[in-house]
Scaffold this motif. Structure first.
Motif, PDB file in Angstrom:
ATOM      1  N   ALA A  58       1.650   3.801 -12.111  1.00 27.86           N
ATOM      2  CA  ALA A  58       0.587   3.853 -13.119  1.00 27.86           C
ATOM      3  C   ALA A  58       0.425   2.484 -13.798  1.00 27.86           C
ATOM      4  N   PHE A  59       1.547   1.797 -13.993  1.00 25.07           N
ATOM      5  CA  PHE A  59       1.523   0.452 -14.595  1.00 25.07           C
ATOM      6  C   PHE A  59       0.661  -0.488 -13.736  1.00 25.07           C
ATOM      7  N   ILE A  60       0.958  -0.495 -12.438  1.00 24.62           N
ATOM      8  CA  ILE A  60       0.244  -1.372 -11.499  1.00 24.62           C
ATOM      9  C   ILE A  60      -1.251  -1.100 -11.525  1.00 24.62           C
ATOM     10  N   SER A  61      -1.601   0.173 -11.510  1.00 23.76           N
ATOM     11  CA  SER A  61      -3.024   0.532 -11.445  1.00 23.76           C
ATOM     12  C   SER A  61      -3.781  -0.024 -12.662  1.00 23.76           C
ATOM     13  N   ILE A  62      -3.212   0.116 -13.845  1.00 17.45           N
ATOM     14  CA  ILE A  62      -3.931  -0.359 -15.043  1.00 17.45           C
ATOM     15  C   ILE A  62      -3.928  -1.884 -15.117  1.00 17.45           C
ATOM     16  N   VAL A  63      -2.793  -2.495 -14.811  1.00 14.93           N
ATOM     17  CA  VAL A  63      -2.696  -3.962 -14.937  1.00 14.93           C
ATOM     18  C   VAL A  63      -3.668  -4.647 -13.962  1.00 14.93           C
ATOM     19  N   GLU A  64      -3.725  -4.167 -12.731  1.00  9.78           N
ATOM     20  CA  GLU A  64      -4.636  -4.812 -11.769  1.00  9.78           C
ATOM     21  C   GLU A  64      -6.101  -4.543 -12.141  1.00  9.78           C
ATOM     22  N   LEU A  86       3.734  -9.982 -10.933  1.00 12.51           N
ATOM     23  CA  LEU A  86       4.627  -9.224 -11.829  1.00 12.51           C
ATOM     24  C   LEU A  86       5.488  -8.262 -11.022  1.00 12.51           C
ATOM     25  N   TYR A  87       6.800  -8.243 -11.291  1.00 16.74           N
ATOM     26  CA  TYR A  87       7.702  -7.352 -10.553  1.00 16.74           C
ATOM     27  C   TYR A  87       8.983  -7.100 -11.349  1.00 16.74           C
ATOM     28  N   PRO A  88       9.620  -5.942 -11.104  1.00 19.73           N
ATOM     29  CA  PRO A  88      10.877  -5.641 -11.803  1.00 19.73           C
ATOM     30  C   PRO A  88      11.982  -6.584 -11.334  1.00 19.73           C
ATOM     31  N   ASN A  89      12.873  -6.897 -12.236  1.00 16.96           N
ATOM     32  CA  ASN A  89      13.956  -7.846 -11.980  1.00 16.96           C
ATOM     33  C   ASN A  89      14.824  -7.460 -10.778  1.00 16.96           C
ATOM     34  N   GLU A  90      14.985  -6.128 -10.562  1.00 20.48           N
ATOM     35  CA  GLU A  90      15.870  -5.700  -9.454  1.00 20.48           C
ATOM     36  C   GLU A  90      15.354  -6.161  -8.079  1.00 20.48           C
ATOM     37  N   PHE A  91      14.062  -6.508  -7.984  1.00 26.18           N
ATOM     38  CA  PHE A  91      13.503  -6.952  -6.699  1.00 26.18           C
ATOM     39  C   PHE A  91      13.362  -8.470  -6.619  1.00 26.18           C
ATOM     40  N   ASP A  92      14.058  -9.138  -7.515  1.00 23.05           N
ATOM     41  CA  ASP A  92      13.927 -10.596  -7.621  1.00 23.05           C
ATOM     42  C   ASP A  92      14.145 -11.316  -6.275  1.00 23.05           C
ATOM     43  N   VAL A 141       5.277  -4.399  -6.848  1.00 25.79           N
ATOM     44  CA  VAL A 141       4.824  -5.720  -7.299  1.00 25.79           C
ATOM     45  C   VAL A 141       3.313  -5.643  -7.504  1.00 25.79           C
ATOM     46  N   CYS A 142       2.825  -6.336  -8.521  1.00 31.66           N
ATOM     47  CA  CYS A 142       1.368  -6.365  -8.721  1.00 31.66           C
ATOM     48  C   CYS A 142       0.954  -7.734  -9.237  1.00 31.66           C
ATOM     49  N   PHE A 143      -0.360  -7.902  -9.380  1.00 34.82           N
ATOM     50  CA  PHE A 143      -0.852  -9.199  -9.859  1.00 34.82           C
ATOM     51  C   PHE A 143      -1.615  -8.997 -11.159  1.00 34.82           C
ATOM     52  N   THR A 144      -1.681 -10.083 -11.935  1.00 33.99           N
ATOM     53  CA  THR A 144      -2.697 -10.144 -12.980  1.00 33.99           C
ATOM     54  C   THR A 144      -3.225 -11.574 -13.036  1.00 33.99           C
ATOM     55  N   LEU A 145      -4.337 -11.739 -13.736  1.00 32.41           N
ATOM     56  CA  LEU A 145      -5.006 -13.042 -13.810  1.00 32.41           C
ATOM     57  C   LEU A 145      -5.302 -13.324 -15.264  1.00 32.41           C
ATOM     58  N   ASP A 146      -5.306 -14.600 -15.658  1.00 32.91           N
ATOM     59  CA  ASP A 146      -5.924 -14.883 -16.954  1.00 32.91           C
ATOM     60  C   ASP A 146      -7.240 -15.594 -16.664  1.00 32.91           C
ATOM     61  N   ALA A 147      -7.745 -16.381 -17.594  1.00 26.78           N
ATOM     62  CA  ALA A 147      -9.074 -16.950 -17.367  1.00 26.78           C
ATOM     63  C   ALA A 147      -8.969 -18.189 -16.484  1.00 26.78           C
ATOM     64  N   GLY A 148      -8.645 -17.974 -15.211  1.00 21.18           N
ATOM     65  CA  GLY A 148      -8.503 -19.076 -14.273  1.00 21.18           C
ATOM     66  C   GLY A 148      -8.221 -18.545 -12.882  1.00 21.18           C
ATOM     67  N   ASN A 150       2.105 -16.387 -23.079  1.00 19.93           N
ATOM     68  CA  ASN A 150       2.164 -14.932 -22.868  1.00 19.93           C
ATOM     69  C   ASN A 150       1.121 -14.536 -21.840  1.00 19.93           C
ATOM     70  N   ILE A 151       1.355 -13.390 -21.205  1.00 26.07           N
ATOM     71  CA  ILE A 151       0.374 -12.927 -20.212  1.00 26.07           C
ATOM     72  C   ILE A 151      -0.114 -11.531 -20.613  1.00 26.07           C
ATOM     73  N   ALA A 152      -1.429 -11.410 -20.759  1.00 26.49           N
ATOM     74  CA  ALA A 152      -1.993 -10.137 -21.214  1.00 26.49           C
ATOM     75  C   ALA A 152      -2.005  -9.112 -20.087  1.00 26.49           C
ATOM     76  N   LEU A 153      -1.591  -7.888 -20.434  1.00 31.03           N
ATOM     77  CA  LEU A 153      -1.696  -6.746 -19.509  1.00 31.03           C
ATOM     78  C   LEU A 153      -3.033  -6.072 -19.764  1.00 31.03           C
ATOM     79  N   VAL A 154      -3.383  -5.937 -21.044  1.00 27.04           N
ATOM     80  CA  VAL A 154      -4.737  -5.497 -21.437  1.00 27.04           C
ATOM     81  C   VAL A 154      -5.381  -6.717 -22.084  1.00 27.04           C
ATOM     82  N   LYS A 155      -6.519  -7.113 -21.544  1.00 25.82           N
ATOM     83  CA  LYS A 155      -7.086  -8.425 -21.877  1.00 25.82           C
ATOM     84  C   LYS A 155      -7.984  -8.425 -23.114  1.00 25.82           C
TER      85      LYS A 155
END
Ligand code: PMV
Length: 357
Positions: A258-264, A319-325, A306-313, A26-31
């Motif tokens: 708003a999603f992108i701003s919080i996730v990044e 991350l992006y919506p399926n319609e832009f695949d 499209v936005c990015f997130t990181l875990d401990a690495g 799983n990938i955390a949006l809020v860590k």
């Protein structure tokens, strides 16, 4: 000790029992970063459950004539014996034994494999602990009556004792772990699904860019510990909880900006904690930053959310919506894979959690 999770009157089986479960990463949006014993989070976290990056685990439980003191097990990972996996598993079994005392009546033969590349830097502790916990609870369900709700909560509860974030891999697409005023049924002991989300987030894409496939220089265990003396710990825990409150309505409405701003922000706050620990450390690499800058430039140019997130690495989750695949696959292939080790990535998607295989 959580009495409600102690298996009572579970008489051992006479015959062997074999079960197979798979669990995703799983990938955390809020860590989640910072905990107290036993594996209780200092703030609530929220994650997308993935679907392609999974661990598949089979456990054969063979009844023993005389019960042992601890849990007896063998572990075969991708066809090989793994003595290096034993200490973590021994600690896990010691932690869960009070909740599943019947385990001492069996010899466990554990066989496990990942669907994602070897030593990819993708954390496999979440998927592996959730898959193993599912096998253990399946045995318990053969021995005593468990409702479906008890079962899924107990899997999450046991997985948490193996690796905190593992408790969020049981269901999907969006999971919350840790008590929080905005989620009535949330708990520090197990994770719960958050159901009220906009359809765009139910098939969201996550391409994991494998920037550095090596062993992490600083483990999550140490990173969590460093939050105890951290100068910004209290602000961080409060901020994470505030981000979660903000994110819930955004996830309902499907508000990408708003999603992108919080996730990044969450990704960078997590790494800011690492950079301001004592001792300090940096898990991002030059290529991590190149990818982030490229994503920002592409987003500006195309207005694709499209936005990015990181875990401990060092790896980057795109991350992006399926319609832009299609556009994203082209962008990743053309611009981002050059920053990955051996041009490797894993295309994944939001998923629904554990299942029998
Ligand atoms: O579950 P652990 O102890 O491996 O910690 C995971 C921490 C992060 O992946 C960085 C954040 C999270 O919430 O998953």
């Amino acid at each position: 000790m959580e009495q409600r999770f102690v298996a009572k009157n579970a008489l051992p089986l006479k015959d062997s029992f074999t079960t197979r479960w798979q669990a995703p990463s799983n990938i955390a949006l809020v860590k989640y970063w910072g905990k107290t014993a036993p594996q209780l989070p200092k703030n609530a976290s929220l994650s997308f459950t993935l679907s392609n990056a999974v661990t598949q685990t089979q456990v054969e439980f063979a009844p023993l004539e005389n019960p042992s003191k601890s849990v007896s097990f063998t572990i075969l990972f991708e066809g090989e014996e793994k003595p290096s996996f034993r200490p973590k598993l021994e600690t896990f079994f010691a932690n869960i034994l009070p909740y599943q005392p019947f385990l001492t009546h069996y010899q466990l033969a554990i066989t496990s494999q990942n669907t994602f590349p070897h030593s990819s830097g993708i954390a496999s502790s979440a998927s592996s602990m959730a898959a193993l916990a599912a096998c253990l609870v399946d045995l318990e369900a053969q021995l005593s009556s468990l409702t479906e709700e008890n079962k899924i909560n107990k899997i999450s509860f046991l997985a948490r004792l193996g690796s905190g974030s593992a408790c969020r891999s049981t269901q999907g697409p969006l999971m919350a772990w840790g008590t929080h005023t905005a989620i009535a049924n949330a708990s520090d002991l197990w994770a719960v699904p958050v159901s009220d989300i906009h359809p765009v987030f139910t098939d969201y894409c996550d391409t994991i860019l494998l920037i550095d496939k090596g062993q992490k220089k600083v483990s999550s265990t140490l990173g969590h510990k460093l939050m105890h003396q951290h100068p910004y710990a209290e602000q961080r825990f409060a901020k994470a909880n505030a981000h979660l409150s903000e994110l819930l309505p955004i996830l309902q409405q499907g508000n990408f900006e708003a999603f992108i701003s919080i996730v990044e922000k969450e990704a960078l706050h997590l790494h800011a904690m690492m950079m301001t620990s004592d001792p300090y450390f940096i898990l991002m690499q030059p290529n991590t930053l190149s990818v982030i800058n490229n994503i920002w430039a592409f987003r500006k140019e195309t207005s694709i959310p499209v936005c990015f997130t990181l875990d401990a690495g060092a790896n980057v989750h795109v991350l992006y919506p399926n319609e832009f695949d299609a556009q994203l696959k082209q962008f990743i292939e053309g611009e981002l894979l050059q920053y990955c080790e051996n041009r490797q990535c894993v295309h994944d998607k939001v998923g629904t959690g554990i299942k029998k295989y």
